[in-house]
Motif scaffolding. Structure first.
Motif, PDB file in Angstrom:
ATOM      1  N   TYR A 321       0.816  -1.213   0.000  1.00  0.00           N
ATOM      2  CA  TYR A 321       0.000   0.000   0.000  1.00  0.00           C
ATOM      3  C   TYR A 321       0.848   1.259   0.000  1.00  0.00           C
ATOM      4  CZ  TYR A 321      -2.955   3.815   1.404  1.00  0.00           C
ATOM      5  OH  TYR A 321      -3.589   5.029   1.443  1.00  0.00           O
ATOM      6  N   ALA A 322       0.455   2.209  -0.792  1.00  0.00           N
ATOM      7  CA  ALA A 322       0.976   3.565  -0.719  1.00  0.00           C
ATOM      8  C   ALA A 322      -0.127   4.457  -1.249  1.00  0.00           C
ATOM      9  CB  ALA A 322       2.243   3.711  -1.560  1.00  0.00           C
TER      10      ALA A 322
ATOM     11  N   GLY B 261       0.931   9.598  23.271  1.00  0.00           N
ATOM     12  CA  GLY B 261      -0.071  10.601  22.933  1.00  0.00           C
ATOM     13  C   GLY B 261      -0.443  10.554  21.456  1.00  0.00           C
ATOM     14  N   VAL B 262       0.403   9.968  20.654  1.00  0.00           N
ATOM     15  CA  VAL B 262       0.206   9.814  19.203  1.00  0.00           C
ATOM     16  C   VAL B 262       0.845   8.488  18.800  1.00  0.00           C
ATOM     17  CG1 VAL B 262       0.200  12.273  18.570  1.00  0.00           C
ATOM     18  CG2 VAL B 262       2.373  11.053  18.862  1.00  0.00           C
ATOM     19  N   PRO B 263       0.542   7.991  17.588  1.00  0.00           N
ATOM     20  CA  PRO B 263       1.308   6.829  17.118  1.00  0.00           C
ATOM     21  C   PRO B 263       2.779   7.205  16.939  1.00  0.00           C
ATOM     22  CG  PRO B 263      -0.665   7.188  15.764  1.00  0.00           C
ATOM     23  CD  PRO B 263      -0.499   8.404  16.622  1.00  0.00           C
ATOM     24  N   ALA B 264       3.653   6.241  16.950  1.00  0.00           N
ATOM     25  CA  ALA B 264       5.090   6.514  16.872  1.00  0.00           C
ATOM     26  C   ALA B 264       5.500   6.900  15.453  1.00  0.00           C
ATOM     27  CB  ALA B 264       5.874   5.279  17.309  1.00  0.00           C
ATOM     28  N   ASP B 265       6.436   7.827  15.347  1.00  0.00           N
ATOM     29  CA  ASP B 265       7.035   8.099  14.041  1.00  0.00           C
ATOM     30  C   ASP B 265       7.954   6.951  13.645  1.00  0.00           C
ATOM     31  OD1 ASP B 265       6.033  10.804  13.529  1.00  0.00           O
ATOM     32  OD2 ASP B 265       7.194  11.339  15.302  1.00  0.00           O
ATOM     33  N   VAL B 266       8.645   6.428  14.621  1.00  0.00           N
ATOM     34  CA  VAL B 266       9.563   5.313  14.367  1.00  0.00           C
ATOM     35  C   VAL B 266       9.296   4.230  15.406  1.00  0.00           C
ATOM     36  CG1 VAL B 266      11.981   4.588  14.217  1.00  0.00           C
ATOM     37  CG2 VAL B 266      11.319   6.890  13.464  1.00  0.00           C
ATOM     38  N   THR B 267       9.048   3.014  14.945  1.00  0.00           N
ATOM     39  CA  THR B 267       8.850   1.876  15.837  1.00  0.00           C
ATOM     40  C   THR B 267       9.959   0.868  15.568  1.00  0.00           C
ATOM     41  OG1 THR B 267       6.453   2.191  15.824  1.00  0.00           O
ATOM     42  CG2 THR B 267       7.261   0.033  16.507  1.00  0.00           C
ATOM     43  N   GLU B 277       4.428  -8.275  13.918  1.00  0.00           N
ATOM     44  CA  GLU B 277       4.447  -7.378  12.752  1.00  0.00           C
ATOM     45  C   GLU B 277       3.230  -6.455  12.708  1.00  0.00           C
ATOM     46  OE1 GLU B 277       4.494 -10.674  12.569  1.00  0.00           O
ATOM     47  OE2 GLU B 277       6.494 -11.252  11.880  1.00  0.00           O
ATOM     48  N   HIS B 278       2.031  -7.011  12.881  1.00  0.00           N
ATOM     49  CA  HIS B 278       0.836  -6.189  12.725  1.00  0.00           C
ATOM     50  C   HIS B 278       0.734  -5.131  13.816  1.00  0.00           C
ATOM     51  CE1 HIS B 278      -1.453  -9.273  10.029  1.00  0.00           C
ATOM     52  NE2 HIS B 278      -0.218  -9.081   9.662  1.00  0.00           N
ATOM     53  N   GLY B 279       1.059  -5.512  15.038  1.00  0.00           N
ATOM     54  CA  GLY B 279       1.015  -4.548  16.124  1.00  0.00           C
ATOM     55  C   GLY B 279       1.985  -3.404  15.886  1.00  0.00           C
ATOM     56  N   ALA B 280       3.174  -3.730  15.380  1.00  0.00           N
ATOM     57  CA  ALA B 280       4.166  -2.687  15.123  1.00  0.00           C
ATOM     58  C   ALA B 280       3.671  -1.733  14.045  1.00  0.00           C
ATOM     59  CB  ALA B 280       5.495  -3.323  14.715  1.00  0.00           C
ATOM     60  N   VAL B 281       3.058  -2.277  13.011  1.00  0.00           N
ATOM     61  CA  VAL B 281       2.531  -1.430  11.936  1.00  0.00           C
ATOM     62  C   VAL B 281       1.420  -0.527  12.465  1.00  0.00           C
ATOM     63  CG1 VAL B 281       1.166  -1.498   9.800  1.00  0.00           C
ATOM     64  CG2 VAL B 281       3.192  -2.962  10.042  1.00  0.00           C
ATOM     65  N   LEU B 282       0.552  -1.122  13.264  1.00  0.00           N
ATOM     66  CA  LEU B 282      -0.598  -0.379  13.779  1.00  0.00           C
ATOM     67  C   LEU B 282      -0.175   0.689  14.788  1.00  0.00           C
ATOM     68  CD1 LEU B 282      -3.591  -0.763  13.100  1.00  0.00           C
ATOM     69  CD2 LEU B 282      -3.793  -2.258  15.093  1.00  0.00           C
ATOM     70  N   ALA B 283       0.960   0.491  15.427  1.00  0.00           N
ATOM     71  CA  ALA B 283       1.443   1.460  16.419  1.00  0.00           C
ATOM     72  C   ALA B 283       2.162   2.638  15.771  1.00  0.00           C
ATOM     73  CB  ALA B 283       2.391   0.762  17.401  1.00  0.00           C
ATOM     74  N   THR B 284       2.323   2.595  14.459  1.00  0.00           N
ATOM     75  CA  THR B 284       3.163   3.569  13.763  1.00  0.00           C
ATOM     76  C   THR B 284       2.308   4.553  12.964  1.00  0.00           C
ATOM     77  OG1 THR B 284       4.854   1.855  13.590  1.00  0.00           O
ATOM     78  CG2 THR B 284       5.122   3.775  12.165  1.00  0.00           C
ATOM     79  N   ALA B 285       2.692   5.817  13.004  1.00  0.00           N
ATOM     80  CA  ALA B 285       1.936   6.863  12.306  1.00  0.00           C
ATOM     81  C   ALA B 285       2.060   6.714  10.799  1.00  0.00           C
ATOM     82  CB  ALA B 285       2.462   8.235  12.728  1.00  0.00           C
ATOM     83  N   ASP B 286       1.087   7.210  10.066  1.00  0.00           N
ATOM     84  CA  ASP B 286       1.207   7.291   8.615  1.00  0.00           C
ATOM     85  C   ASP B 286       2.445   8.106   8.274  1.00  0.00           C
ATOM     86  OD1 ASP B 286      -0.889   5.750   7.755  1.00  0.00           O
ATOM     87  OD2 ASP B 286      -1.686   7.312   6.437  1.00  0.00           O
ATOM     88  N   ALA B 311      -1.689   0.850   5.592  1.00  0.00           N
ATOM     89  CA  ALA B 311      -0.770   1.648   6.405  1.00  0.00           C
ATOM     90  C   ALA B 311       0.375   2.146   5.537  1.00  0.00           C
ATOM     91  CB  ALA B 311      -0.221   0.807   7.551  1.00  0.00           C
ATOM     92  N   ASP B 312       0.489   3.456   5.431  1.00  0.00           N
ATOM     93  CA  ASP B 312       1.569   4.037   4.643  1.00  0.00           C
ATOM     94  C   ASP B 312       2.804   4.151   5.522  1.00  0.00           C
ATOM     95  OD1 ASP B 312       3.103   5.293   2.754  1.00  0.00           O
ATOM     96  OD2 ASP B 312       2.225   7.270   3.086  1.00  0.00           O
ATOM     97  N   VAL B 313       3.411   3.016   5.816  1.00  0.00           N
ATOM     98  CA  VAL B 313       4.616   3.002   6.640  1.00  0.00           C
ATOM     99  C   VAL B 313       5.764   2.386   5.845  1.00  0.00           C
ATOM    100  CG1 VAL B 313       3.389   2.857   8.835  1.00  0.00           C
ATOM    101  CG2 VAL B 313       4.056   0.758   7.660  1.00  0.00           C
ATOM    102  N   THR B 314       6.956   2.881   6.123  1.00  0.00           N
ATOM    103  CA  THR B 314       8.161   2.299   5.549  1.00  0.00           C
ATOM    104  C   THR B 314       8.632   1.197   6.491  1.00  0.00           C
ATOM    105  OG1 THR B 314       8.771   4.387   4.519  1.00  0.00           O
ATOM    106  CG2 THR B 314      10.542   2.792   4.855  1.00  0.00           C
ATOM    107  N   MET B 315       8.907   0.012   5.937  1.00  0.00           N
ATOM    108  CA  MET B 315       9.336  -1.100   6.788  1.00  0.00           C
ATOM    109  C   MET B 315      10.748  -1.510   6.411  1.00  0.00           C
ATOM    110  SD  MET B 315       5.827  -3.333   6.980  1.00  0.00           S
ATOM    111  CE  MET B 315       5.552  -3.304   5.204  1.00  0.00           C
TER     112      MET B 315
END
Lengths: 350, 350
Positions: A321-322, B261-267, B277-286, B311-315
């Motif tokens: 996704y992006a 207070g917000v999702p993490a920028d970096v997890t 994996e899913h929890g880490a993605v969900l804990a991370t901000a777009d 989720a627009d996250v870089t992994m």
């Protein structure tokens, strides 16, 4: 209402819809949901193969089991393979707070898996003979706020659109990564080089086209057989096309480095074969990035391989996704005749 | 001479040293190689466990098999587990073109695996009882131009240094990623938040310290049990310490988001358990980044999870190598009393 659909999870409580045994597929939509009138399910290849083998190709029994699964689970997730598929249908109702931008009557394909999509069947799958992964179906499905669906464009054949949408994460991420390298350089040092391993496939050809659009100065497509080499060369999507076995690290890195003159700044792995990690790392310049799109990628092989080679490369897990990924892929199919020819040849062969 | 040691591969021809069955461990060094006088081998835990179980804990037979492996393969790579370990020794000869910056007499630890390190034993492992993964050994080993070895500092206990060097890729990559987020923001929006899952472990505590040094405004360490919570809180390495089961996506993301207070920028995932994996993605901000350091990470779970959550996250696949990683980790152990206390407590407990 949860944007990821937690309110639709019946059991076990508290898990994500993908991990749930059973979802609530009732048709009433929450304000942030969308209901789709389903027209076709595309079962995941692994799921259909398992059902086919279990029932010895008996279509009636395969159909009965798919009906049972959907009735029991409120979604089409094969309990053995864990996989789902996607669906095509028409927007029937859109909650007023849905952020998906869909309108009633839009013909859409879902880009999130059936494994997390609430689904109910209304016609007993009466029009399906059970002998193909393409399932004509009347029923309804629910999209959450964070689901993804793409409107099927009127100017492209639906099969062509679906083939592109299936892999649309790859060109989007490739473009993003290449753009960052291009932006980070100036002058002669700005010559960004890109290698796409498996360049003649669906995700590979789109990634080559995306890399060029993003400003790559030189691209190479690596393919395993002469037929793909000729097809990719004829498509004109890469500055060089080379034959190499991606599972052979020395052969792969030699092929890439020879074709580009230097190791690649960005290497994109689109080959669905295990064992391509070390070659991809070795083909990439220090400070470069490897993007792994193949589901056959081994996390440990990538991590330990880069460490063992003392390779200062960034390695990305290819995110499917992006933002804007569907539109970008469809636009590449429209605007790049080489991509379109490769896709049409592939669809004709299927 | 190949910087990755291709010239040392005897069979099969053309593969990388890590994939080879047999290496040439002869002592004469090429101009870009370094020879180490070996003082101790640290066998990989998985390898030693396999040998232990195969031989029912019979030290003499374990020793005999290790000697056989090294003699047959020219390296210590367990043929069943495929894993190796690392070694400690003293630089005996450095080729004039070696880029590693080592001098004769330096006491070093290798940071590349024994699976790709040419090795010969001179003393029949006579000082080893075969009953521990720590193997006193006289012999020699060869480092290539792209191998990595860290000089053991005189001011830290060798065990402490080794424990930090073992995971030194994690703080280096964490710092690099966090720095990029800090540099990309300004003013109030510049408050970069970081979550480290498994924050009380070796790689986790170093990553927390690294994130803070890199400019993170707010950090949270997630741990699974009360004992680790108390230890990490006492160490003062994170702004918040929370208990959560990292395999539960909803619990993990709720814990992180509440603490920051917000999702993490970096997890940063440092938990060696599958299913995070899913929890880490969900804990991370777009727009955020997840760095996976756990070898239990599933590539497919990460890729499909992010797609399923839109989720627009870089992994990132955690690369064990980055330039300067060893020095940075040792410097954190020296300069951060909290890190040092956690490490010393862990060593005392072993």
């Amino acid at each position: 209402m949860s944007p990821v659909g937690l309110h639709r999870v019946l059991e076990p409580a508290g898990v994500l819809p993908q991990g749930a045994w059973r979802l609530d597929a009732s048709p009433a939509v929450a304000p942030n949901e969308v209901r789709i009138r389903v027209e076709r399910l595309n079962l995941d290849a692994a799921s259909f193969r398992q059902l086919w083998e279990k029932h010895g190709g008996d279509g009636a029994r395969i159909r009965a089991e798919v009906l049972e699964i959907i009735a029991a689970r409120g979604k089409m997730q094969n309990p053995v393979t864990g996989s789902g598929g996607m669906l095509i249908g028409t927007v029937e109702e859109a909650g007023r707070r849905s952020p998906l931008g869909l309108r009633v009557g839009d013909r859409v394909a879902t880009l999130v898996s059936l494994t997390l999509t609430p689904l109910a069947v209304a016609d007993g799958l009466a029009r399906w003979d059970g002998r193909s992964a393409q399932v004509p179906c009347d029923g309804h499905a629910i999209l959450f706020a964070r689901s993804i669906a793409a409107v099927l464009p009127g100017d492209l054949h639906p099969e062509l659109s679906l083939a592109a949408l299936d892999v649309c994460g790859a060109p989007a991420l490739t473009a993003r990564v290449v753009e960052r390298y291009v932006a980070g350089r100036e002058g002669a040092a700005g010559q960004v080089s890109v290698a796409v391993i498996g360049g003649a496939g669906k995700s590979g050809s789109l990634s080559l086209a995306a890399a060029r659009r993003a400003g790559a100065a030189r691209t190479v497509g690596v393919v395993p057989v002469a037929g793909e080499r000729d097809a990719l060369a004829a498509a004109g999507l890469a500055d060089a096309v080379v034959l190499a076995d991606a599972r052979d690290p020395v052969a792969l890195s030699t092929a890439v480095t020879s074709a580009l003159g230097v190791p690649a700044d960005v290497t994109v792995v689109c080959v669905d074969a295990p064992g391509c990690e070390h070659g991809a790392v070795l083909a990439t310049a220090d400070g470069g990035t490897v993007v792994f799109f193949s589901m056959a990628t081994s996390f440990a092989a990538a991590a330990l391989g880069a460490e063992g080679l003392a390779a200062d490369v960034t390695m990305l897990v290819g995110n499917g996704y992006a933002p804007g990924h569907a539109e970008f892929a469809l636009d590449l199919v429209r605007g790049e005749p080489g991509v379109r020819r490769l896709f049409e040849a592939r669809l004709a062969a299927d």
